[in-house]
Motif scaffolding. Structure first.
Motif, PDB file in Angstrom:
ATOM      1  N   GLY A   8      10.772  23.998 -55.043  1.00  0.00           N
ATOM      2  CA  GLY A   8      11.896  24.889 -55.278  1.00  0.00           C
ATOM      3  C   GLY A   8      12.515  26.031 -54.872  1.00  0.00           C
ATOM      4  N   LEU A   9      11.705  26.607 -53.884  1.00  0.00           N
ATOM      5  CA  LEU A   9      11.966  27.560 -53.171  1.00  0.00           C
ATOM      6  C   LEU A   9      13.526  27.108 -51.909  1.00  0.00           C
ATOM      7  N   PRO A  10      12.988  25.763 -51.561  1.00  0.00           N
ATOM      8  CA  PRO A  10      13.595  25.401 -50.465  1.00  0.00           C
ATOM      9  C   PRO A  10      15.299  25.309 -50.945  1.00  0.00           C
ATOM     10  N   VAL A  11      14.803  24.330 -51.732  1.00  0.00           N
ATOM     11  CA  VAL A  11      16.171  23.943 -52.825  1.00  0.00           C
ATOM     12  C   VAL A  11      17.264  25.318 -52.966  1.00  0.00           C
ATOM     13  N   MET A  12      16.467  26.477 -53.846  1.00  0.00           N
ATOM     14  CA  MET A  12      16.983  27.895 -54.421  1.00  0.00           C
ATOM     15  C   MET A  12      17.784  28.015 -53.065  1.00  0.00           C
ATOM     16  N   LEU A  13      17.072  27.892 -51.742  1.00  0.00           N
ATOM     17  CA  LEU A  13      17.693  28.788 -50.673  1.00  0.00           C
ATOM     18  C   LEU A  13      19.236  27.632 -49.840  1.00  0.00           C
ATOM     19  N   VAL A  14      18.752  26.013 -50.311  1.00  0.00           N
ATOM     20  CA  VAL A  14      19.830  25.498 -50.282  1.00  0.00           C
ATOM     21  C   VAL A  14      21.131  25.892 -50.756  1.00  0.00           C
ATOM     22  N   TRP A  68      20.102  20.129 -57.219  1.00  0.00           N
ATOM     23  CA  TRP A  68      19.191  19.998 -58.130  1.00  0.00           C
ATOM     24  C   TRP A  68      17.917  18.553 -58.951  1.00  0.00           C
ATOM     25  N   ALA A  69      19.364  17.989 -59.035  1.00  0.00           N
ATOM     26  CA  ALA A  69      19.099  16.372 -59.575  1.00  0.00           C
ATOM     27  C   ALA A  69      18.907  15.364 -58.750  1.00  0.00           C
ATOM     28  N   VAL A  70      18.764  15.393 -57.778  1.00  0.00           N
ATOM     29  CA  VAL A  70      18.982  14.612 -56.809  1.00  0.00           C
ATOM     30  C   VAL A  70      17.417  14.707 -56.921  1.00  0.00           C
ATOM     31  N   PRO A 111      12.647  26.346 -65.136  1.00  0.00           N
ATOM     32  CA  PRO A 111      13.638  27.912 -64.867  1.00  0.00           C
ATOM     33  C   PRO A 111      13.416  28.934 -63.620  1.00  0.00           C
ATOM     34  N   MET A 112      12.997  27.779 -62.340  1.00  0.00           N
ATOM     35  CA  MET A 112      13.607  27.988 -60.690  1.00  0.00           C
ATOM     36  C   MET A 112      15.071  27.552 -60.855  1.00  0.00           C
ATOM     37  N   GLU A 113      15.110  26.566 -61.350  1.00  0.00           N
ATOM     38  CA  GLU A 113      17.004  26.174 -61.628  1.00  0.00           C
ATOM     39  C   GLU A 113      18.092  27.597 -62.249  1.00  0.00           C
ATOM     40  N   ALA A 114      17.056  27.413 -63.620  1.00  0.00           N
ATOM     41  CA  ALA A 114      17.645  28.660 -64.028  1.00  0.00           C
ATOM     42  C   ALA A 114      18.185  29.616 -63.466  1.00  0.00           C
ATOM     43  N   ALA A 115      16.873  30.389 -62.902  1.00  0.00           N
ATOM     44  CA  ALA A 115      17.104  31.363 -62.355  1.00  0.00           C
ATOM     45  C   ALA A 115      18.347  31.356 -60.776  1.00  0.00           C
ATOM     46  N   ASN A 116      18.518  30.453 -60.416  1.00  0.00           N
ATOM     47  CA  ASN A 116      19.781  30.176 -59.368  1.00  0.00           C
ATOM     48  C   ASN A 116      20.879  29.773 -59.511  1.00  0.00           C
ATOM     49  N   GLY A 117      20.961  28.984 -60.737  1.00  0.00           N
ATOM     50  CA  GLY A 117      22.140  29.162 -61.570  1.00  0.00           C
ATOM     51  C   GLY A 117      22.790  30.681 -62.630  1.00  0.00           C
ATOM     52  N   ILE A 118      22.071  30.719 -62.756  1.00  0.00           N
ATOM     53  CA  ILE A 118      22.399  32.637 -62.954  1.00  0.00           C
ATOM     54  C   ILE A 118      22.768  33.259 -62.563  1.00  0.00           C
ATOM     55  N   LEU A 119      21.626  33.044 -61.386  1.00  0.00           N
ATOM     56  CA  LEU A 119      22.665  33.984 -60.194  1.00  0.00           C
ATOM     57  C   LEU A 119      23.679  33.353 -59.455  1.00  0.00           C
TER      58      LEU A 119
END
Length: 149
Positions: A8-14, A68-70, A111-119
């Protein structure tokens, strides 16, 4: 849990870098537009400018949902892209419907995607707010010093 973070972290960074690109593109477009009109834009031009900024930023958010879907599809969590994108959108926008859930193995990615999304929605809101405030500032300046609050 660690495998969720490792994926998840690399996807968040991308996604963070992608959002930075969209913000930079929006700001460049905005500055070029303002320079071309020397700050004397008409109402329709201001509406167009703000609309383009909002659409570009929103498109950036949609692209991140698709990323994220991919990922969810690559992990084998969903059988088709439409379902993965729906689940991603629910997470990214922090809706949390819960009608579609991931397996316990990858559940923490939600939840990781949710944190990414809210940011990212916060960044999107700040860019839009900055553009709106700039339009207001230029309109007040055009009215003269007596129009200042």
């Amino acid at each position: 849990m660690l495998h969720n973070l490792a994926v998840g972290l690399p996807v968040m960074l991308v996604c963070l870098m992608l959002q930075a690109v969209f913000v930079a593109v929006c700001l460049r477009y905005y500055v070029r537009f303002k320079h071309a009109w020397q700050g004397r834009a008409e109402l329709g031009q201001e509406v167009l400018l703000l609309s383009v900024v909002m659409v570009l930023i929103l498109f950036g958010n949609f692209v991140q949902m698709a990323i994220w879907a991919v990922l969810f599809m690559l992990l084998g969590e969903f059988p088709d892209f439409a379902t993965a994108l729906y689940h991603s959108g629910v997470n990214f926008a922090t809706l949390g419907y819960g009608d579609i859930v991931m397996s316990p193995t990858w559940r923490l990615l939600g939840p990781m995607e949710a944190a990414n999304g809210i940011l990212m929605f916060g960044v999107s809101s700040s860019v839009t707010t900055a553009a709106v405030l700039d339009v207001i500032k230029h309109n007040l300046a055009a009215l003269g010093p007596d129009a200042e609050p």
